[in-house]
Design an enzyme around this catalytic site. Structure first.
Site, mmCIF file in Angstrom:
data_model
loop_
_atom_site.group_PDB
_atom_site.id
_atom_site.type_symbol
_atom_site.label_atom_id
_atom_site.label_comp_id
_atom_site.label_asym_id
_atom_site.label_seq_id
_atom_site.Cartn_x
_atom_site.Cartn_y
_atom_site.Cartn_z
ATOM 1 N N ARG A 104 1.238 -0.811 0.369
ATOM 2 C CA ARG A 104 -0.061 -0.245 -0.242
ATOM 3 C C ARG A 104 0.932 1.252 -0.002
ATOM 4 O O ARG A 104 -0.043 2.382 0.691
ATOM 5 C CB ARG A 104 -0.919 -0.105 1.123
ATOM 6 C CG ARG A 104 -2.164 -1.353 0.897
ATOM 7 C CD ARG A 104 -3.109 -1.144 2.045
ATOM 8 N NE ARG A 104 -4.401 -1.759 1.422
ATOM 9 C CZ ARG A 104 -3.958 -2.841 2.630
ATOM 10 N NH1 ARG A 104 -3.436 -2.989 3.722
ATOM 11 N NH2 ARG A 104 -5.079 -3.738 2.375
ATOM 12 N N LYS A 203 5.835 22.463 -16.078
ATOM 13 C CA LYS A 203 4.642 21.570 -15.866
ATOM 14 C C LYS A 203 4.780 21.334 -14.655
ATOM 15 O O LYS A 203 3.255 20.966 -14.042
ATOM 16 C CB LYS A 203 5.547 20.043 -16.314
ATOM 17 C CG LYS A 203 4.433 18.759 -15.866
ATOM 18 C CD LYS A 203 4.661 17.215 -15.979
ATOM 19 C CE LYS A 203 3.865 15.972 -15.947
ATOM 20 N NZ LYS A 203 4.376 14.776 -16.619
ATOM 21 N N ARG A 217 -5.111 20.813 -14.862
ATOM 22 C CA ARG A 217 -3.554 20.022 -15.863
ATOM 23 C C ARG A 217 -4.220 19.094 -16.473
ATOM 24 O O ARG A 217 -3.496 19.167 -17.470
ATOM 25 C CB ARG A 217 -3.271 18.297 -13.947
ATOM 26 C CG ARG A 217 -2.313 17.974 -14.052
ATOM 27 C CD ARG A 217 -2.049 17.099 -13.465
ATOM 28 N NE ARG A 217 -0.844 15.484 -14.076
ATOM 29 C CZ ARG A 217 -0.665 15.366 -12.943
ATOM 30 N NH1 ARG A 217 -0.590 15.471 -11.705
ATOM 31 N NH2 ARG A 217 0.490 14.922 -13.506
ATOM 32 N N ASN A 221 -2.472 17.617 -21.224
ATOM 33 C CA ASN A 221 -2.707 16.322 -22.393
ATOM 34 C C ASN A 221 -2.321 17.181 -23.816
ATOM 35 O O ASN A 221 -2.649 16.246 -24.936
ATOM 36 C CB ASN A 221 -4.340 15.508 -21.924
ATOM 37 C CG ASN A 221 -4.262 15.298 -20.815
ATOM 38 O OD1 ASN A 221 -3.130 14.044 -20.736
ATOM 39 N ND2 ASN A 221 -4.974 15.110 -19.775
ATOM 40 N N HIS A 224 -1.493 14.648 -27.012
ATOM 41 C CA HIS A 224 -1.582 13.340 -25.677
ATOM 42 C C HIS A 224 -2.978 12.839 -26.479
ATOM 43 O O HIS A 224 -2.233 11.104 -26.612
ATOM 44 C CB HIS A 224 -0.884 13.500 -24.706
ATOM 45 C CG HIS A 224 -0.528 13.862 -24.169
ATOM 46 N ND1 HIS A 224 0.788 14.810 -24.894
ATOM 47 C CD2 HIS A 224 1.274 13.377 -23.522
ATOM 48 C CE1 HIS A 224 1.643 14.872 -24.142
ATOM 49 N NE2 HIS A 224 2.188 14.070 -23.890
ATOM 50 N N HIS A 228 -1.518 9.305 -28.066
ATOM 51 C CA HIS A 228 -1.576 8.370 -27.879
ATOM 52 C C HIS A 228 -2.294 7.296 -28.153
ATOM 53 O O HIS A 228 -2.076 5.916 -27.967
ATOM 54 C CB HIS A 228 -2.409 7.869 -25.919
ATOM 55 C CG HIS A 228 -1.231 8.849 -25.134
ATOM 56 N ND1 HIS A 228 -2.025 9.219 -23.775
ATOM 57 C CD2 HIS A 228 0.208 9.141 -24.807
ATOM 58 C CE1 HIS A 228 -0.190 9.790 -22.950
ATOM 59 N NE2 HIS A 228 0.441 9.412 -23.523
ATOM 60 N N HIS A 243 7.420 8.464 -27.956
ATOM 61 C CA HIS A 243 5.854 8.515 -27.346
ATOM 62 C C HIS A 243 6.400 9.700 -28.128
ATOM 63 O O HIS A 243 5.528 10.222 -28.541
ATOM 64 C CB HIS A 243 6.493 8.734 -25.759
ATOM 65 C CG HIS A 243 5.431 9.536 -25.286
ATOM 66 N ND1 HIS A 243 4.111 9.368 -24.755
ATOM 67 C CD2 HIS A 243 5.636 10.776 -24.651
ATOM 68 C CE1 HIS A 243 3.657 10.024 -24.447
ATOM 69 N NE2 HIS A 243 4.425 11.141 -24.602
#
Length: 340
Positions: A104, A203, A217, A221, A224, A228, A243
């Protein structure tokens, strides 16, 4: 999270863990070229173990994660121990996920060794693995205790890896800082520590404002959503690309969508295309691939209520998020990307 450029900061932090174990996660390359330098500069490091994975996006898989969890268990790792991830984005994504889930949650430090990891992947608290080819479908929001930046690691990288990370630097300028865009786009192939630091700071400032991607935030993206989807399609069809190459393509396509939905000026759109085309070649996408790429969009984490949502540019240095776009419009933009 503390962003540091002096390895003494790691040594100081580790002093709190006297009596506890340190585990290093590396790939085959960083084990050979980077880890010896790090260990030699940590004089207080006593007991440690090394976990090694193969390089490449395919390593971000549940099977690899399970093996690493088992290795930690067999080595007697406790929640109070620390994992130091030494590598590019694959290692920091995977290592952060392992650390945040084992018992955890154990502490971890990121030592990014690629440009992509330095300016993007190692920062921001996103950890994750791919599932069924979909990028980062499983993961957590968990911040590293420290991120150590050493630009000298870039000297070990081929140019193609620098280009991959450079796409994220361009993105940071496009969404938040026109001066950074101007400086970065004119600098390549020279990538200075100042540019790297500026990109990382852009960032981090966005992440600090919105740690769990509830709002601003999402600006990160840009490029992306389609990037992606393209990256996943290519990977599943055994045509893997880096990437940054996928994100460069995604930024070009999403810049066109920005013209239609956010009134990105034509002159600025053309500037974006010219600068990206200077560094990146077009990807081998065919018209018959378009529907398959669109299928990958359904896995995008920004989707809501079946709507495909994008972060788009109003102008260079200014971005907005949660723009809903119809599949038919996205398909046309993808078709326009394919060289005639």
């Amino acid at each position: 999270m503390k962003y540091v450029q002096d390895i003494d900061n790691i040594n100081t932090w580790l002093q709190k863990f006297k009596g506890n174990k340190v585990f290093f996660l590396v790939d085959e390359n960083t084990h050979e070229y980077c880890l010896p330098n790090i260990i030699s500069n940590l004089p207080d490091l006593k007991e440690y173990e090394i976990l090694e994975v193969e390089p490449g996006e395919e390593t971000k898989a549940i099977e690899v994660a399970a093996n690493l969890w088992m290795s930690l268990a067999e080595l007697g790792a406790e929640r109070t121990d620390v994992l130091i991830n030494v590598g590019g984005g694959v290692v920091t994504d995977l290592g952060g996920f392992i650390a945040s889930t084992y018992k955890r949650g154990m502490s971890f430090i990121n030592v990014p060794t690629s440009l992509l990891a330095m300016v993007d992947a190692a920062q921001g608290g996103k950890t994750g693995i791919d599932l069924g080819g979909a990028k980062n479908l499983v993961g957590t929001f968990t911040h590293a205790e420290l991120i150590y930046l050493d630009a000298s690691f870039l000297e070990t990288l081929p140019d193609v890896q620098l280009r991959s990370g450079f796409a994220e630097m361009l993105k940071h300028g496009l969404i938040a800082d026109k001066n950074h865009w101007d400086n970065a786009s004119k600098s390549y192939p020279v990538i200075t520590e100042e540019l790297i630091a500026t990109s990382a700071e852009i960032k981090q400032s966005i992440v600090d404002e919105d740690p769990k991607e509830k709002g601003v935030r999402k600006l990160l993206n840009f490029g992306h959503t389609l990037g992606h989807a393209i990256e996943s399609f290519m990977l599943q069809n055994e045509l893997p690309i880096l990437h940054g190459e996928a994100i460069a393509a995604g930024m070009l396509i999403e810049a066109e969508l920005s013209k239609q939905y956010c009134q990105l000026p034509e002159q600025e759109f053309e500037e974006i295309v010219i600068q990206i085309d200077k560094v990146y070649t077009g990807l081998p996408i065919l018209e018959e691939n378009i529907d398959d790429i669109l299928e990958w969009l359904k896995f995008d984490k920004k989707n809501k209520g079946g709507e495909l949502r994008f972060s788009l540019l109003e102008k260079i240095g200014q971005c907005v998020f949660d723009i809903s776009i119809a599949v038919s419009v996205i398909k046309t933009a993808l078709l326009n990307y394919i060289p005639k």
